[in-house]
Design a protein around this motif. Structure first.
Motif, PDB file in Angstrom:
ATOM      1  N   THR A  18       8.814  -4.247  -3.444  1.00 41.35           N
ATOM      2  CA  THR A  18       7.509  -4.467  -4.064  1.00 41.35           C
ATOM      3  C   THR A  18       7.262  -5.958  -4.256  1.00 41.35           C
ATOM      4  OG1 THR A  18       7.816  -2.418  -5.241  1.00 41.35           O
ATOM      5  CG2 THR A  18       6.052  -3.860  -6.008  1.00 41.35           C
ATOM      6  N   LEU A  73       2.473   1.679  -3.389  1.00 42.76           N
ATOM      7  CA  LEU A  73       1.462   2.091  -4.364  1.00 42.76           C
ATOM      8  C   LEU A  73       1.141   3.583  -4.200  1.00 42.76           C
ATOM      9  CD1 LEU A  73      -0.271   0.737  -6.554  1.00 42.76           C
ATOM     10  CD2 LEU A  73      -2.106   0.598  -4.886  1.00 42.76           C
ATOM     11  N   LEU A  74       0.971   4.016  -2.940  1.00 40.57           N
ATOM     12  CA  LEU A  74       0.675   5.417  -2.667  1.00 40.57           C
ATOM     13  C   LEU A  74       1.803   6.305  -3.152  1.00 40.57           C
ATOM     14  CD1 LEU A  74      -1.041   5.647   0.823  1.00 40.57           C
ATOM     15  CD2 LEU A  74      -1.893   6.410  -1.409  1.00 40.57           C
ATOM     16  N   LEU A  75       3.048   5.901  -2.851  1.00 39.01           N
ATOM     17  CA  LEU A  75       4.207   6.693  -3.261  1.00 39.01           C
ATOM     18  C   LEU A  75       4.203   6.918  -4.761  1.00 39.01           C
ATOM     19  CD1 LEU A  75       7.155   5.254  -1.114  1.00 39.01           C
ATOM     20  CD2 LEU A  75       6.187   7.568  -1.047  1.00 39.01           C
ATOM     21  N   THR A  76       3.927   5.857  -5.512  1.00 41.18           N
ATOM     22  CA  THR A  76       3.978   6.003  -6.970  1.00 41.18           C
ATOM     23  C   THR A  76       2.797   6.808  -7.480  1.00 41.18           C
ATOM     24  OG1 THR A  76       2.846   3.893  -7.249  1.00 41.18           O
ATOM     25  CG2 THR A  76       5.235   3.845  -7.296  1.00 41.18           C
ATOM     26  N   LEU A  77       1.625   6.578  -6.879  1.00 42.29           N
ATOM     27  CA  LEU A  77       0.443   7.311  -7.349  1.00 42.29           C
ATOM     28  C   LEU A  77       0.550   8.795  -7.031  1.00 42.29           C
ATOM     29  CD1 LEU A  77      -2.515   4.908  -6.519  1.00 42.29           C
ATOM     30  CD2 LEU A  77      -1.524   5.458  -8.756  1.00 42.29           C
ATOM     31  N   LEU A  78       1.135   9.088  -5.863  1.00 39.53           N
ATOM     32  CA  LEU A  78       1.220  10.497  -5.440  1.00 39.53           C
ATOM     33  C   LEU A  78       2.514  11.161  -5.882  1.00 39.53           C
ATOM     34  CD1 LEU A  78      -0.242  10.152  -1.826  1.00 39.53           C
ATOM     35  CD2 LEU A  78      -1.442  10.722  -3.954  1.00 39.53           C
ATOM     36  N   GLY A  89       0.826  -1.204   0.000  1.00 38.26           N
ATOM     37  CA  GLY A  89       0.000   0.000   0.000  1.00 38.26           C
ATOM     38  C   GLY A  89       0.864   1.258   0.000  1.00 38.26           C
ATOM     39  N   ILE A  90       1.919   1.248   0.816  1.00 40.90           N
ATOM     40  CA  ILE A  90       2.804   2.417   0.892  1.00 40.90           C
ATOM     41  C   ILE A  90       3.468   2.665  -0.462  1.00 40.90           C
ATOM     42  CG2 ILE A  90       4.947   3.284   1.919  1.00 40.90           C
ATOM     43  CD1 ILE A  90       4.085   1.722   4.491  1.00 40.90           C
ATOM     44  N   LEU A 100       4.520  14.527  -4.457  1.00 41.23           N
ATOM     45  CA  LEU A 100       5.653  14.347  -3.562  1.00 41.23           C
ATOM     46  C   LEU A 100       6.932  14.982  -4.097  1.00 41.23           C
ATOM     47  CD1 LEU A 100       5.058  10.617  -2.568  1.00 41.23           C
ATOM     48  CD2 LEU A 100       4.687  12.636  -1.146  1.00 41.23           C
ATOM     49  N   ARG A 130       5.403   3.487 -11.386  1.00 41.78           N
ATOM     50  CA  ARG A 130       4.124   3.479 -12.109  1.00 41.78           C
ATOM     51  C   ARG A 130       4.179   2.522 -13.283  1.00 41.78           C
ATOM     52  NH1 ARG A 130       1.804   9.464 -12.878  1.00 41.78           N
ATOM     53  NH2 ARG A 130       0.912   9.658 -10.809  1.00 41.78           N
TER      54      ARG A 130
END
Lengths: 339, 348, 304
Positions: free
Chosen positions: C277, C48-53, C45-46, C57, C98
């Motif tokens: 990952t 995934l969030l890092l890449t999406l955001l 989850g972390i 960031l 991504r």
């Protein structure tokens, strides 16, 4: 009894043969197992016929052929006079409303991912019998009819006990209002105290709806309780068929006699001390010549090894296939000869 | 007082195995649930004791516990004792237990195909424990293996001893397993549903064989079964279990002729009996079903299905009490009546 | 005796008063019981969030070159340093995720879906089973990496080509898994019961058989996802993967290998994230497998 016998049979099975190919090797000739080898019988309206025999006798295959879960190799299966043995899947559908099945394993015969309501509702939907609120009320009444409650509607199979699951299976079979229910050992996976409940339920339903049962079983004590007539099978053939009382009081075929003698009695004062029958059922891949029972038969003679015996009437409605017993058959001698 | 002469069978025969207040529970991820809540019985030399009950009563876990073979997890023995010739085997180290399994206590199972090793010959499987426990030479052990197969009436034992389990028929496999179990001359033979998977004619053969072997060898047999007809045919004494507890303990004649516990009565009324007449008996059955492990009611576990249940039954567990020298029952309703009768008798 | 009775999952707190609290506690307890799933899911989850955001960031453009700032070590300005063309490594690592995750997800979904369809048909209809399984065996015998190299050579290198090249050899595996499940389920009495009660073939397939494939397929999909991320990295490293202008972890590592002595950070961070990952997805898969097949899990626990 006389009323039953006068009406035309609901189910008539004629010379049913079911063969399976056995693959031996690439170049060897194809062999066949005759799981069912020329079986004929009828089931009348409102009647229970029990099909008994040891494992490997073909009784389950007969039941599965009637349900058309297995395609018969030859022979006829007439339901209300229509032969369904060679019908296609689509042609079979109206017939499936007449004959339903209750399975041996109440755990495995219910989809674990469907609720009780969905399980019973499935046949109603498949045949377009009822929709919406009507379907729901029918499911509720079916649940009540088999001794379950409305509160069970949304439960999954794993939330039921073994006996309750079998009740669910019976409710599913009843949903399409069939004339005949084939029960493939429907009691043998249940605890004895629960068995009796289900026997009583089946009895009750028969009286209420005039159902016919084809009851496949190995437990002779249960069979005596619930059936009007009994057919005894051995290695793919029926060796004896007749009224339950006649079969249990005066069995004719040596195999039936041995089978009855082998049933342990729940009475410590009546202990069986002798072994009723030696040897075991031979493999159906290479069955014995002549009468298949001859290697285990205490009465076997030369003719039994050469010739397959044909069924003979010993009393009104009581048939057996045995050379030795037939010789002393006075009833047959009295009958007028028919071609 | 008459001095007891050695011919009078008044004194209790030797106890080979005694189970005393055995407690077993299931420990799973979802929690802890009792399976056996105080199982007690005695097995005397040379007798056949049947433990009878329906699914979920704990009879199989009780049998496996005798060999400390109950699958763990989830099963864990939390209390009680199992005394083999007076020695508590629950306290023994695992090495000593290995010397007991197959040697002092042997077991035969319902499904012989799963209990026999498919890649070893029948002979090999009989020989191995003989060489291990009895320190027999290889040749002597093989000789004994053939002898054992002959004892269980397997035809052509010299040839069969070299065969693999899949080459034998179902009945022959069960015979081979009995031969294996008896090879080391165990004091106790535990038979867990030995004929349930067999056809009725084969069942009759195996029961006749077991009766014959008991006469000849005198091994005490603990028969675990759900089938009351098999019990009537083979047992000397019967322990009836329901939902983890013993409800009745009686000689086979007393149990079938004068059952006291409502559960035993219900069970006997549920079994169809083969009869010569053509009248159909009405089977009674017992309403409801056995409570699953983890959801057993307080008090007497049978109370919710019992027609005689009184308030006491729902509150506390009845203890096993004698109603005759060879008959014990655990039931508040029955004991209530018995004590009243005894009182009346005392007053008269 | 009755005191030894322990209620399973009993909750002493009144349900109404603290429904939310008890729910939170339930989740916490569940996590404790399934530590691998909890840890795997959290880690994934972390990432995934890092890449999406990523756009939020980082202030940099992943493709923006800045020749003045070549091979700069990590600093407050460039959190993870810069690469040989002066691009921000932190930004490129996030954006690279991504592409890698996209490939992983796409492959998992495509391979599972196609394999499911083929497996259902093959398992239920005996007539086509032999032919389909022969084709599957043929596909399985193609080495995936060679296929990918061939495909990128023949057509233009693109993310779609890479996905296709990884999906093709994965499909037979899923198809076989589904087929074996269908073969067991179709022997179940409840399928017989469905036939007898007049159910149509599609109904039997989708209502009675398909739901049973969901659990093992989910597990299989996680493993396919993990392996696809790795294969994408292989292919890109070999120059047969995603086009070099797309920052995927494989491409980042491939570019970085020339400068490993000068600037190890260019290689370290994409590599680390790639490893984490794959680890998280595999943990999730392992945990799910044990959760969905409790019998297997119990055996494994008993053995250890």
């Amino acid at each position: 009894m006389s009323e039953l016998s006068s009406s035309p049979p609901l189910l008539q099975v004629d010379d049913l043969i079911v063969r399976y190919p056995v693959k031996k090797g690439l170049l060897q000739p194809r062999k066949h197992v005759h799981a069912v080898n020329g079986v004929s019988f009828t089931v009348r309206r409102g009647e229970t016929l029990a099909l008994v025999g040891e494992s490997g006798c073909g009784k389950t295959t007969v039941g599965r052929s009637i349900m058309r879960l297995v395609r018969p190799s030859s022979g006829a299966i007439r339901v209300d006079g229509i032969d369904v043995a060679s019908l296609s899947r689509r042609q079979l559908k109206p017939y499936r409303r007449k004959i339903q099945m209750v399975f041996q394993d109440p755990y495995a015969s219910l989809n674990p991912r469907m609720t009780a309501g969905e399980i019973i509702g499935e046949p109603l939907g498949n045949f377009g019998i009822a929709h919406g609120a009507d379907r729901e009320s029918r499911i509720m009444s079916l649940l009540e009819r088999v001794g379950l409650g409305r509160s069970h509607f949304h439960r999954y199979p794993h939330e039921f006990s073994g006996g309750q699951r079998q009740r669910l299976g019976i409710a599913r079979a009843l949903a399409v209002e069939p004339s005949l229910i084939v029960g493939d050992e429907p009691l043998s996976a249940l605890d004895v105290s629960v068995q009796a409940q289900i026997v009583n339920l089946l009895d009750h339903l028969q009286q209420e709806f005039g159902l016919s049962y084809l009851f496949i079983a190995h437990d002779l004590a249960v069979v005596q309780q619930i059936s009007h007539r009994v057919a005894v099978m051995y290695l793919g053939r029926i060796v004896e068929i007749g009224e339950t009382a006649d079969i249990f009081r005066a069995p004719i075929h040596p195999y039936t006699q041995a089978l009855l003698a082998a049933v342990p009695l729940p009475d410590p004062r009546k202990r069986r001390t002798i072994e009723p029958l030696r040897g075991e059922v031979p493999s159906p891949i290479s069955p014995p010549s002549g009468c298949a029972f001859h290697p285990r038969c205490p009465l076997a003679e030369d003719r039994c090894r050469r010739e397959v015996p044909r069924a003979q009437e010993f009393q009104a409605g009581h048939f057996a296939a045995c050379h030795v017993m037939a010789r002393n058959n006075q009833y047959a001698a009295l009958q007028p000869v028919t071609a | 007082m008459i001095p007891s002469s050695p011919t009078l069978p008044l004194s209790e025969p030797d106890t080979v195995l005694e189970v005393r207040d055995l407690q077993v529970q299931f420990e799973t991820i979802d929690g802890v649930a009792p399976v056996l809540e105080g199982l007690s019985y005695k097995l005397h030399a040379g007798e056949t004791l049947a433990i009878v009950g329906e699914s979920g009563c704990g009879k199989t876990i009780g049998a496996l516990s005798l060999l400390r073979l109950a699958p763990s997890p989830p099963a864990r023995i939390t209390g009680g004792a199992i005394l083999l010739n007076g020695r508590d085997i629950l306290t023994l180290p695992e090495e000593d237990m290995r010397g007991i399994r197959g040697n002092d206590i042997a077991m035969i199972f319902q499904e012989p195909m799963t209990a026999l090793n498919p890649v070893l010959t029948i002979g090999h499987q009989i020989v191995e424990p003989l060489m291990l426990h009895k320190r027999l030479s290889r040749a002597a052990a093989w000789e004994r293996a053939v002898e054992m197969l002959r004892l269980v009436e397997i035809p052509e034992p010299e040839r069969r001893v070299k065969e693999y389990p899949h080459q034998l028929s179902g009945g022959m496999r069960q015979r081979a397993m009995i031969a294996m179990a008896l090879a080391c001359g165990p004091k106790v033979l535990v038979a867990d549903e030995p004929t349930t998977a067999l056809d009725v004619t084969i069942q009759a053969q195996i029961l006749a064989l077991m009766a014959d072997l008991k006469r000849r060898i005198g091994t005490a047999i603990l028969l675990i079964t759900h089938d009351l007809a098999v019990v009537a045919q083979t047992a000397d004494r019967v322990v009836v279990m329901y939902a983890g507890r013993v409800v009745e303990d009686a000689s086979v004649f007393e149990l079938f002729e004068n059952p006291r516990h409502p559960y035993t009565r219900g069970l006997l009324a549920s079994i169809p009996k083969l009869s010569d007449g053509n009248e159909r008996q009405k089977l009674e059955g017992i309403p409801g079903s056995v409570p699953p492990v983890g959801a057993r009611p307080p008090g007497c576990t049978f109370a919710p299905r019992c027609t005689l249940a009184i308030d006491a039954c729902r509150q506390s567990v009845p203890a096993l009490d004698s109603v005759s020298p060879t008959h014990k029952v655990a039931c508040w309703a029955v004991m209530d009546k018995t004590s009243k009768k005894e009182l009346e008798r005392a007053i008269v | 005796m009755s005191s030894t009775r322990i209620m399973i999952s009993s909750d002493p707190v009144p349900a109404q008063a603290s429904a939310a609290a008890s729910r939170g506690r339930k989740i916490a307890r569940w996590m404790l019981r399934n530590p691998r799933i909890a840890f795997g899911a959290a880690l994934f989850g972390i990432i995934l969030l890092l890449t999406l955001l990523a756009p939020l960031l980082s202030p940099y453009d992943p493709l923006q070159m800045n020749p003045m700032n070549r091979l700069k070590p990590p600093s407050s300005e460039h959190l993870l340093g810069t690469d040989a063309l002066g691009r921000d490594v932190f930004t490129r690592t996030l954006y690279g995720g991504r592409a890698s995750l996209m490939v992983g997800f796409s492959v998992a979904i495509a391979a599972t879906f196609i394999g499911l369809c083929i497996g259902l048909v093959s398992g239920y209809f005996r007539a086509v089973d032999n032919v389909l399984m022969l084709v599957m065996s043929g596909l399985m015998s193609i080495p995936g990496i060679l296929l990918a190299i061939a495909m990128t050579t023949l057509s233009k290198a693109s993310v779609t080509t890479v996905i296709l090249a990884i999906v093709v050899p994965e499909v037979p595996r899923t198809a076989r898994l589904v087929r074996s499940i269908v073969l067991t389920i179709r022997e179940q009495p409840y399928v017989d019961a469905a036939i007898v009660t007049g159910s149509s073939v599609p109904r039997i397939l989708f209502r009675h058989i398909l739901p049973n494939t969901a659990a093992p397929l989910t597990v299989q999909a996680t493993f396919i996802c993990a392996s696809a991320i790795i294969v994408e990295a292989y292919l890109s490293f070999l120059g047969a993967g995603t086009p070099p202008e797309v920052p995927s972890w494989g491409n980042l590592i491939a570019e970085a290998r020339n400068f490993i002595r000068l600037a190890f950070w260019i290689l370290l961070y994409p590599g680390l994230l790639l490893g984490l990952t794959v680890l998280s997805v595999n943990l999730l898969g392992d945990g799910l497998r044990d959760l969905l097949d409790p019998r297997l899990a119990r055996q494994m626990k008993a053995r250890s």
